[in-house]
Design a protein around this motif. Structure first.
Motif, PDB file in Angstrom:
ATOM      1  N   VAL A  71      32.394  27.464  35.600  1.00 22.06           N
ATOM      2  CA  VAL A  71      31.148  28.257  35.573  1.00 22.06           C
ATOM      3  C   VAL A  71      30.850  28.805  34.176  1.00 22.06           C
ATOM      4  CG1 VAL A  71      31.153  28.865  38.021  1.00 22.06           C
ATOM      5  CG2 VAL A  71      32.334  30.364  36.374  1.00 22.06           C
ATOM      6  N   ARG A  72      31.837  28.715  33.273  1.00 23.20           N
ATOM      7  CA  ARG A  72      31.583  29.144  31.891  1.00 23.20           C
ATOM      8  C   ARG A  72      30.845  28.073  31.100  1.00 23.20           C
ATOM      9  NH1 ARG A  72      37.818  30.932  31.068  1.00 23.20           N
ATOM     10  NH2 ARG A  72      38.048  29.034  32.296  1.00 23.20           N
ATOM     11  N   LYS A  73      30.753  26.877  31.666  1.00 22.64           N
ATOM     12  CA  LYS A  73      30.123  25.752  30.939  1.00 22.64           C
ATOM     13  C   LYS A  73      28.879  25.301  31.692  1.00 22.64           C
ATOM     14  CE  LYS A  73      34.557  24.244  29.130  1.00 22.64           C
ATOM     15  NZ  LYS A  73      35.764  23.574  29.563  1.00 22.64           N
ATOM     16  N   ASN A 101      40.904  37.553  37.941  1.00 27.30           N
ATOM     17  CA  ASN A 101      41.358  38.943  37.858  1.00 27.30           C
ATOM     18  C   ASN A 101      42.877  39.023  37.884  1.00 27.30           C
ATOM     19  OD1 ASN A 101      41.153  41.671  37.579  1.00 27.30           O
ATOM     20  ND2 ASN A 101      40.467  42.088  39.663  1.00 27.30           N
ATOM     21  N   PHE A 102      43.363  40.123  37.373  1.00 22.55           N
ATOM     22  CA  PHE A 102      44.785  40.457  37.363  1.00 22.55           C
ATOM     23  C   PHE A 102      44.862  41.927  37.024  1.00 22.55           C
ATOM     24  CE2 PHE A 102      43.302  38.280  33.527  1.00 22.55           C
ATOM     25  CZ  PHE A 102      43.330  39.318  32.610  1.00 22.55           C
ATOM     26  N   LEU A 103      45.970  42.542  37.386  1.00 23.58           N
ATOM     27  CA  LEU A 103      46.154  43.950  36.997  1.00 23.58           C
ATOM     28  C   LEU A 103      46.599  43.985  35.540  1.00 23.58           C
ATOM     29  CD1 LEU A 103      48.133  45.335  40.089  1.00 23.58           C
ATOM     30  CD2 LEU A 103      45.743  45.810  39.477  1.00 23.58           C
ATOM     31  N   CYS A 104      46.006  44.859  34.750  1.00 21.71           N
ATOM     32  CA  CYS A 104      46.476  45.003  33.368  1.00 21.71           C
ATOM     33  C   CYS A 104      45.932  46.300  32.772  1.00 21.71           C
ATOM     34  CB  CYS A 104      46.009  43.813  32.521  1.00 21.71           C
ATOM     35  SG  CYS A 104      46.776  43.781  30.885  1.00 21.71           S
ATOM     36  N   PHE A 111      41.812  41.091  23.615  1.00 19.08           N
ATOM     37  CA  PHE A 111      40.354  40.893  23.523  1.00 19.08           C
ATOM     38  C   PHE A 111      39.951  39.642  24.302  1.00 19.08           C
ATOM     39  CE2 PHE A 111      41.372  43.229  19.535  1.00 19.08           C
ATOM     40  CZ  PHE A 111      40.651  44.382  19.829  1.00 19.08           C
ATOM     41  N   ASN A 112      40.791  38.623  24.166  1.00 23.52           N
ATOM     42  CA  ASN A 112      40.463  37.361  24.842  1.00 23.52           C
ATOM     43  C   ASN A 112      40.555  37.491  26.363  1.00 23.52           C
ATOM     44  OD1 ASN A 112      39.727  34.629  24.905  1.00 23.52           O
ATOM     45  ND2 ASN A 112      41.868  34.031  25.169  1.00 23.52           N
ATOM     46  N   ALA A 113      41.501  38.308  26.841  1.00 27.95           N
ATOM     47  CA  ALA A 113      41.636  38.492  28.295  1.00 27.95           C
ATOM     48  C   ALA A 113      40.375  39.157  28.854  1.00 27.95           C
ATOM     49  CB  ALA A 113      42.867  39.332  28.603  1.00 27.95           C
ATOM     50  N   GLU A 119      33.487  36.330  31.051  1.00 30.94           N
ATOM     51  CA  GLU A 119      32.843  35.003  31.024  1.00 30.94           C
ATOM     52  C   GLU A 119      32.850  34.347  32.399  1.00 30.94           C
ATOM     53  OE1 GLU A 119      33.308  33.616  26.377  1.00 30.94           O
ATOM     54  OE2 GLU A 119      34.667  32.758  27.870  1.00 30.94           O
ATOM     55  N   ILE A 120      33.969  34.469  33.105  1.00 26.08           N
ATOM     56  CA  ILE A 120      34.024  33.834  34.431  1.00 26.08           C
ATOM     57  C   ILE A 120      33.106  34.596  35.393  1.00 26.08           C
ATOM     58  CG2 ILE A 120      35.483  33.294  36.419  1.00 26.08           C
ATOM     59  CD1 ILE A 120      37.864  33.092  34.447  1.00 26.08           C
ATOM     60  N   ASP A 121      33.285  35.905  35.471  1.00 25.45           N
ATOM     61  CA  ASP A 121      32.591  36.688  36.509  1.00 25.45           C
ATOM     62  C   ASP A 121      31.107  36.877  36.197  1.00 25.45           C
ATOM     63  OD1 ASP A 121      35.300  36.947  37.076  1.00 25.45           O
ATOM     64  OD2 ASP A 121      35.144  39.004  37.747  1.00 25.45           O
ATOM     65  N   ARG A 203      47.188  38.905  43.960  1.00 18.95           N
ATOM     66  CA  ARG A 203      47.271  39.267  42.539  1.00 18.95           C
ATOM     67  C   ARG A 203      47.203  40.762  42.280  1.00 18.95           C
ATOM     68  NH1 ARG A 203      44.942  35.586  38.291  1.00 18.95           N
ATOM     69  NH2 ARG A 203      45.244  33.520  39.107  1.00 18.95           N
ATOM     70  N   LEU A 204      46.502  41.500  43.166  1.00 17.06           N
ATOM     71  CA  LEU A 204      46.218  42.897  42.852  1.00 17.06           C
ATOM     72  C   LEU A 204      47.094  43.876  43.636  1.00 17.06           C
ATOM     73  CD1 LEU A 204      42.317  42.536  42.700  1.00 17.06           C
ATOM     74  CD2 LEU A 204      43.975  42.265  40.849  1.00 17.06           C
ATOM     75  N   GLY A 205      48.208  43.357  44.164  1.00 15.23           N
ATOM     76  CA  GLY A 205      49.180  44.253  44.812  1.00 15.23           C
ATOM     77  C   GLY A 205      48.806  44.627  46.228  1.00 15.23           C
TER      78      GLY A 205
HETATM   79  N1  COA Z   1      47.627  40.036  32.262  1.00 14.43           N
HETATM   80  C1  COA Z   1      47.108  40.209  31.009  1.00 14.43           C
HETATM   81  N2  COA Z   1      46.455  39.228  30.342  1.00 14.43           N
HETATM   82  C2  COA Z   1      46.313  38.052  30.978  1.00 14.43           C
HETATM   83  C3  COA Z   1      46.815  37.792  32.271  1.00 14.43           C
HETATM   84  C4  COA Z   1      47.509  38.863  32.920  1.00 14.43           C
HETATM   85  N3  COA Z   1      48.046  38.712  34.132  1.00 14.43           N
HETATM   86  N4  COA Z   1      46.513  36.510  32.610  1.00 14.43           N
HETATM   87  C5  COA Z   1      45.862  35.991  31.579  1.00 14.43           C
HETATM   88  N5  COA Z   1      45.727  36.908  30.589  1.00 14.43           N
HETATM   89  C6  COA Z   1      45.117  36.713  29.278  1.00 14.43           C
HETATM   90  C7  COA Z   1      45.791  35.592  28.530  1.00 14.43           C
HETATM   91  O1  COA Z   1      46.977  36.052  27.898  1.00 14.43           O
HETATM   92  C8  COA Z   1      44.706  35.182  27.555  1.00 14.43           C
HETATM   93  O2  COA Z   1      44.592  36.069  26.487  1.00 14.43           O
HETATM   94  P1  COA Z   1      45.277  35.730  25.024  1.00 14.43           P
HETATM   95  O3  COA Z   1      44.653  34.459  24.573  1.00 14.43           O
HETATM   96  O4  COA Z   1      44.893  36.904  24.163  1.00 14.43           O
HETATM   97  O5  COA Z   1      46.743  35.615  25.266  1.00 14.43           O
HETATM   98  C9  COA Z   1      43.433  35.389  28.357  1.00 14.43           C
HETATM   99  O6  COA Z   1      43.763  36.263  29.443  1.00 14.43           O
HETATM  100  C10 COA Z   1      42.901  34.103  28.950  1.00 14.43           C
HETATM  101  O7  COA Z   1      43.918  33.519  29.721  1.00 14.43           O
HETATM  102  P2  COA Z   1      43.942  31.966  30.047  1.00 14.43           P
HETATM  103  O8  COA Z   1      45.090  31.704  30.973  1.00 14.43           O
HETATM  104  O9  COA Z   1      43.872  31.179  28.796  1.00 14.43           O
HETATM  105  O10 COA Z   1      42.522  31.795  30.765  1.00 14.43           O
HETATM  106  P3  COA Z   1      42.108  30.825  31.897  1.00 14.43           P
HETATM  107  O11 COA Z   1      40.664  30.614  31.719  1.00 14.43           O
HETATM  108  O12 COA Z   1      42.973  29.611  31.993  1.00 14.43           O
HETATM  109  O13 COA Z   1      42.392  31.683  33.218  1.00 14.43           O
HETATM  110  C11 COA Z   1      42.342  33.841  34.329  1.00 14.43           C
HETATM  111  C12 COA Z   1      41.571  32.751  33.614  1.00 14.43           C
HETATM  112  C13 COA Z   1      43.237  34.521  33.315  1.00 14.43           C
HETATM  113  C14 COA Z   1      41.396  34.846  34.904  1.00 14.43           C
HETATM  114  C15 COA Z   1      43.241  33.241  35.431  1.00 14.43           C
HETATM  115  O14 COA Z   1      44.008  34.256  35.995  1.00 14.43           O
HETATM  116  C16 COA Z   1      42.455  32.514  36.492  1.00 14.43           C
HETATM  117  O15 COA Z   1      42.074  31.367  36.273  1.00 14.43           O
HETATM  118  N6  COA Z   1      42.147  33.125  37.612  1.00 14.43           N
HETATM  119  C17 COA Z   1      41.303  32.509  38.636  1.00 14.43           C
HETATM  120  C18 COA Z   1      41.602  32.964  40.028  1.00 14.43           C
HETATM  121  C19 COA Z   1      41.614  34.448  40.222  1.00 14.43           C
HETATM  122  O16 COA Z   1      41.902  35.211  39.340  1.00 14.43           O
HETATM  123  N7  COA Z   1      41.352  34.850  41.441  1.00 14.43           N
HETATM  124  C20 COA Z   1      41.438  36.224  41.838  1.00 14.43           C
HETATM  125  C21 COA Z   1      40.142  36.872  41.908  1.00 14.43           C
HETATM  126  S1  COA Z   1      40.325  38.531  42.489  1.00 14.43           S
END
Ligand code: COA
Length: 278
Positions: A71-73, A101-104, A111-113, A119-121, A203-205
């Motif tokens: 969806v980013r493209k 999403n993830f807890l952090c 910045f990239n996270a 970008e996704i959402d 993912r969110l506990g």
């Molecule tokens: N905690 C902190 N940072 C995280 C992380 C976590 N658990 N998971 C990923 N990141 C950071 C990465 O380190 C990276 O940053 P950096 O380049 O500075 O190191 C950045 O997020 C992007 O991660 P990347 O794995 O390259 O991105 P991706 O596009 O392949 O994946 C995510 C996107 C990170 C959101 C991945 O968890 C995903 O694809 N999720 C989809 C499903 C999902 O989350 N569903 C639940 C919805 S509630």
């Protein structure tokens, strides 16, 4: 009184993550437009999609087209919409539920996270809505349902990335509803709470919170299930909501009103996850 309370707060049937239901009791009219409609399912992983499509086809007897999309493209969305229109002839409903999403905690969030989740959402919801509007809804009308979250309502701990992204999406719901209403396009949102059997729950506990009894503080005293969210989405997507647009339907058992915004507890879940990753 007790019987009534049970009727209004009984979880409907549900099934494990990634499976189709074996039985289902209709709560809407079975011929409501969307029950059993043909579907297109889209995500980055074609292998998983193909597997899911097989299950859906076998469970519903309807067509299901799996298409790889990021969806980013926008170009991948354009190709997917063209393929869908070629195969199915029309698109009536768009459900925007791609999310990351993830807890952090903010201090550990790169910045990239933050950008990746935005970008996704947020970009993902905009990109998909715009492509489908331009290619079909503009001339034929349609119904968009976005999947949001209540995280930003109270500034949920360890969720600045997803909370900010979903808050932007909630605003987008209203903007698009205003601009696209005259073309016969309704744009609404469902904001779920903790929903068992989902990737978000894992993912969110969610399981940890449930085991610790944390969900007793939710007014309806339990996590929701996937069927309950499906029912909320079906309502907004269908003609049952023909005069509803720009609305955000919170389907969380009242969770956001009462749940703890417990930084320490969430930091504990986050640290445990980090230890598992090592
Ligand atoms: N905690 C902190 N940072 C995280 C992380 C976590 N658990 N998971 C990923 N990141 C950071 C990465 O380190 C990276 O940053 P950096 O380049 O500075 O190191 C950045 O997020 C992007 O991660 P990347 O794995 O390259 O991105 P991706 O596009 O392949 O994946 C995510 C996107 C990170 C959101 C991945 O968890 C995903 O694809 N999720 C989809 C499903 C999902 O989350 N569903 C639940 C919805 S509630």
């Amino acid at each position: 009184m007790a019987k009534k309370a049970q009727l209004v707060n009984t979880a409907p049937e549900d099934i494990d993550i990634d499976e189709c239901m074996n039985s289902y009791t209709h709560i809407y009219s079975p011929d409501l437009l969307q029950h059993g409609c043909d579907t297109v399912i889209a995500s980055r992983n074609l292998e998983k999609l193909t597997e899911a499509a097989k299950k859906l086809i076998s469970a519903t007897g309807r067509r299901c087209l799996p298409i790889a999309v990021d969806v980013r493209k926008p170009e991948t969305i354009t190709a997917a919409v063209e393929e869908s229109l070629k195969t199915l002839g029309h698109i009536d409903i768009l459900i925007n539920n791609a999310a990351g999403n993830f807890l952090c905690p903010v201090t550990s969030l790169s910045f990239n996270a933050f950008r990746t989740v935005m970008e996704i959402d947020t970009m993902g919801t905009f990109n998909t809505s715009k492509v489908i509007y331009d290619k079909w809804f503009k001339d034929h009308g349609g119904s968009i349902v976005n999947i949001s979250a209540t995280l930003g309502y109270r500034g949920q701990a360890l969720q600045v990335h997803a909370g900010s992204a979903k808050a932007a999406n909630d605003a987008m719901t209203r903007h698009l509803a205003v601009e696209w209403g005259p073309s016969g396009v309704r744009v609404n949102t469902v904001a779920p709470g903790p929903i068992s059997g989902t990737e978000g729950y894992r993912r969110l506990g969610g399981q940890i919170a449930e085991t610790a009894g944390a969900y007793r503080s939710i007014p309806l005293q339990r996590a929701g299930n996937k069927t309950e969210i499906a029912h909320a989405v079906l309502y907004l997507a269908s003609h049952a909501a023909s005069y509803v647009t720009g609305a955000i339907l919170v389907a969380d058992g009242g969770a956001w009103l009462t749940s703890a915004n417990d930084v320490e507890q969430l930091l504990g879940v986050w640290s445990a996850e980090k230890r598992k990753d090592k």
